[in-house]
Enzyme design. Structure first.
Site, PDB file in Angstrom:
ATOM      1  NE  ARG A 131      26.320 -74.414 -68.848  1.00  0.00           N
ATOM      2  CZ  ARG A 131      25.556 -74.088 -67.792  1.00  0.00           C
ATOM      3  NH1 ARG A 131      25.747 -74.660 -66.616  1.00  0.00           N
ATOM      4  NH2 ARG A 131      24.580 -73.207 -67.937  1.00  0.00           N
ATOM      5  CG  ASP A 172      27.856 -72.070 -61.951  1.00  0.00           C
ATOM      6  OD1 ASP A 172      27.923 -72.794 -62.957  1.00  0.00           O
ATOM      7  OD2 ASP A 172      26.817 -71.890 -61.319  1.00  0.00           O
ATOM      8  CD  GLU A 232      21.810 -66.768 -65.413  1.00  0.00           C
ATOM      9  OE1 GLU A 232      22.824 -67.357 -65.011  1.00  0.00           O
ATOM     10  OE2 GLU A 232      20.727 -67.347 -65.620  1.00  0.00           O
ATOM     11  N   GLY A 261       9.440 -66.571 -59.283  1.00  0.00           N
ATOM     12  CA  GLY A 261       8.590 -66.410 -60.461  1.00  0.00           C
ATOM     13  C   GLY A 261       8.840 -67.488 -61.505  1.00  0.00           C
ATOM     14  CG  ASP A 264      12.280 -69.498 -65.009  1.00  0.00           C
ATOM     15  OD1 ASP A 264      13.256 -70.061 -65.554  1.00  0.00           O
ATOM     16  OD2 ASP A 264      12.397 -68.806 -63.979  1.00  0.00           O
ATOM     17  NE  ARG A 285      18.882 -75.243 -65.830  1.00  0.00           N
ATOM     18  CZ  ARG A 285      19.866 -74.550 -65.273  1.00  0.00           C
ATOM     19  NH1 ARG A 285      21.132 -74.779 -65.642  1.00  0.00           N
ATOM     20  NH2 ARG A 285      19.624 -73.635 -64.361  1.00  0.00           N
ATOM     21  CE1 TYR A 323      21.635 -71.306 -67.010  1.00  0.00           C
ATOM     22  CE2 TYR A 323      23.156 -69.554 -67.594  1.00  0.00           C
ATOM     23  CZ  TYR A 323      22.539 -70.324 -66.639  1.00  0.00           C
ATOM     24  OH  TYR A 323      22.816 -70.113 -65.316  1.00  0.00           O
TER      25      TYR A 323
END
EC number: 3.2.1.18
Length: 449
Positions: free
Chosen positions: A98, A131, A258, A278, A304, A348, A382
């Site tokens: 990842r 993770d 990130e 946000g 985002d 995503r 990502y």
């Protein structure tokens, strides 16, 4: 001549012939031995010269990446690489990874990635949705290649990482350890040069994309503290792998995770993830003395995920659908901004690039260019920025580029593993095309059945 004389004569001739043949063989062996000795001697004599030449070439190849140029003017994005690692991994030895990212020196571009210490379609790939584990390592391979044990280079033990090249050597930053006391290990040219201890004891983490180098100094942003509330954020300046300066951001009500950072005209701009509140992206820009400015991208084209539908933006955090988030990037051009984002507002999936000619400073949602990268029906993940310096491209400007992670497996698909492939694009001022470049692997694999 009687028979006995004939026999003696023939025998004498054979003996003479044999002796001559033996002498020729001995002479040949002596000649080979002498030739080999001379050749070996010449090899030993030439080795220092060869090493000198190698070192000289290496010294000539070493430059200082200035980072003083501006970003190249562009009108779109040309596809640069696609590694197809999940497709290849159904039958080949490919790492479960990842957080892939790309970084370039003045000689090459490499894909960096966080492995899970496992291969696709193998029992150790089970549970790799996690993770942070002690098995995760930062490795790298040539850009565009599927990451495998045969083409990959170990960089650092890490579950969060960054890397960049200053023109002389690679700097890698690898964070590992427990959530309440992780340590970042800095390496320069593969040698440990410094460490940074978690200062809030709450999951020290960094960019998951390249750090940025200017005039021999490299810069990164780290976060320590809650992912859903006020955390602590620091900028670090490093030279030859050692921290020479750092500053903590005075940024109440801001949240930086990130960050995707790039050099532009001698300064650094970072566009980050607000995981607190946000749905637009926060940014921080700073000079080489770490004097900084902060803000949020004002555009009503929100970057985002999750996020609301496009509407009226804000130069502060847009709280609607603001919790959680995904790593992303943008490139600032004056008051305008190229925004990379998922096509979906709540998952995503999909990816697109949008040019908002006044989006850095204005809050409307109008834009003039949209380029499709991945269809909304395909998974993304990502994304982050990287650049190609003039020392690599021969241009007189810094070329902006980006990569997109294409996540497959858990939690959205019926597999025992989570991994991803990647695609990348670079900005050009010539013809481009929008399309969909999905991961394309057919799941589940044999191990999942």
């Amino acid at each position: 001549m009687n028979p006995n004389q004939k026999i003696i004569t023939i025998g004498s001739i054979c003996m003479v012939t044999g002796i001559v043949s033996l002498m020729l063989q001995i002479g040949n062996m002596i000649s080979i031995w002498v030739s080999h000795s001379i050749h070996t001697g010449n090899q030993h004599q030439s080795e220092p010269i060869s090493n000198t030449n190698f070192l000289t070439e290496k010294a000539v190849a070493s430059v200082k990446l200035a980072g003083n140029s501006s970003l190249c003017p562009i009108n779109g994005w040309a596809v640069y690489s696609k590694d197809n690692s999940i497709r290849i991994g159904s039958k080949g030895d490919v790492f479960v990874i990842r957080e892939p990212f790309i970084s370039c020196s003045h000689l090459e571009c490499r894909t960096f990635f966080l492995t899970q210490g496992a291969l696709l379609n193998d029992k150790h790939s089970n549970g790799t949705v996690k993770d942070r584990s002690p098995h995760r390592t930062l490795m790298s391979c040539p850009v565009g290649e599927a990451p495998s044990p045969y083409n990959s280079r170990f960089e650092s033990v890490a579950w969060s990482a960054s890397a960049c090249h200053d023109g002389t050597s690679w700097l890698t930053i690898g964070i590992s350890g427990p959530d309440n006391g992780a340590v970042a290990v800095l390496k320069y040219n593969g040698i440990i040069t410094d460490t940074i201890k978690s200062w809030r004891n709450n999951i020290l983490r960094t960019q998951e994309s390249e750090c940025a180098c200017v005039n021999g100094s490299c810069f990164t942003v780290m976060t320590d503290g809650p992912s859903n509330g006020q955390a602590s954020h620091k900028i670090f300046k490093m030279e030859k792998g050692k921290v020479v300066k750092s500053v903590e951001l005075d940024a109440p009500n801001y949240h930086y995770e990130e960050c995707s950072c790039y050099p532009n005209a001698g300064e650094i701009t970072c566009v980050c993830r607000d995981n607190w509140h946000g749905s637009n992206r926060p940014w921080v820009s700073f000079n080489q003395n770490l004097e900084y400015q902060i803000g949020y991208i004002c555009s009503g084209v929100f970057g985002d995920n999750p996020r609301p539908n496009d509407g009226t933006g804000s130069c502060g955090p847009v709280s609607s659908n603001g919790a959680y988030g995904v790593k992303g990037f943008s490139f600032k051009y004056g008051n305008g901004v190229w925004i990379g984002r998922t096509k979906s507002t709540n998952s995503r999936s999909g990816f697109e690039m949008i040019w908002d000619p006044n989006g850095w400073t204005e809050t409307d949602s109008s834009f003039s260019v949209k380029q499709d990268i991945v269809a909304i029906t395909d998974w993304s993940g990502y994304s982050g920025s990287f650049v190609q310096h003039p020392e690599l491209t021969g241009l007189d400007c810094i070329r902006p580029c980006f990569w997109v992670e294409l996540i497959r497996g858990r939690p959205k698909e019926s597999t025992i593993w989570t991994s991803g492939s990647s695609i990348s694009f670079c900005g050009v001022n010539s013809d481009t095309v929008g399309w969909s470049w999905p991961d394309g692997a057919e799941l589940p694999f044999t191990i999942d059945k």
